[in-house]
Enzyme design. Sequence first.
Site: not given
Length: 329
Positions: A97, A83, A108, A104, A319, A111
């Site tokens: 972005c 994305e 975290c 990932c 974010c 996230c």
Amino acid sequence: MDLALLDDTLAAAGEPAFRARQVWRWAANGAAGYDAMTDVPAGLRDRLRSEVPFSTLELVREAHASDGTVKALFHTHDGRAVEAVLMRYRDGRRSICVSSQSGCPLTCTFCATGTMKFGRNLTAAEILDQVLHFRRIEPVDHLVFMGMGEPMMNFGNVIAAARRLPDVGITHRRTGISTVGWVPGIRRLTETDLPIRLALSLHAPEDTLRSQIMPVNERYPLAEVLAACEAHYERRRRQVFIEYVMLAGVNDGYAQAVQLAQLLDPRIYKVNLIPYNPTDSVYDGSSRNAIDAFKAALEEHGLRATVRLTRGRDIDAACGQLAAKTAAA
């Protein structure tokens, strides 16, 4: 566009070296496809169309937010979900972005991307094709490597893509790399010849809490991460941006603001407070009053701070929200 494949194909066709620059110039200026490249011979355009895909990514869908933000979901040739987001601002800025990995490998806890199964590093072409997709919509002038993945873990491909960005209209000084604190990558960025901005996702002023929020801190604790950032500043003389997501009752207290201000040298760091964007995590976002109070406490102690303007929350494009929810399982 896979520029290495383009070079090889043109060389095999016996074309002069300038042809690759010619094709890339069209792509970087927003051409919709080979048919638009009117100064490239028609026969060569046909060959390129059959041998060099115009994009390494397949657009699956776009989502459009009420604030003008656009989120694009792509699939790679091997079905990996990616994305990227285009953010439009009232002052005329057009910022992208982009993702550096599909999913990932770091987890975290706030996230959404961390909840995805990690796919792989993206190639330089796959990173650049995210940019070119939005350039075909309109001119763009800012970019941050802050989408899916940890860009410092895919440093070579990230930098290879970044070197091409000025051709698209994005200078290196308007390009940023956001890292959770992957120290080897910070050191490599410090040694490059590119004046790219460095941003550090910090999110806590001490190791115990930061390790709970960001397990990577157990590998690269605060002292080591900040030492790498300060070495970067010493060489580059460009402030490091600290990203600090505001989590209610977790990291948003007055004492934590004071601790953060005491931790960071105001000559080196500037803090960007990020309102938490809802994901399926255990956290709630800090109230606006709590964010304002935290900012005031930082500034009372001499540390500059801003509050990030949230874009694209209603389409899960803000974010921490990128998770390719529309991707096939």
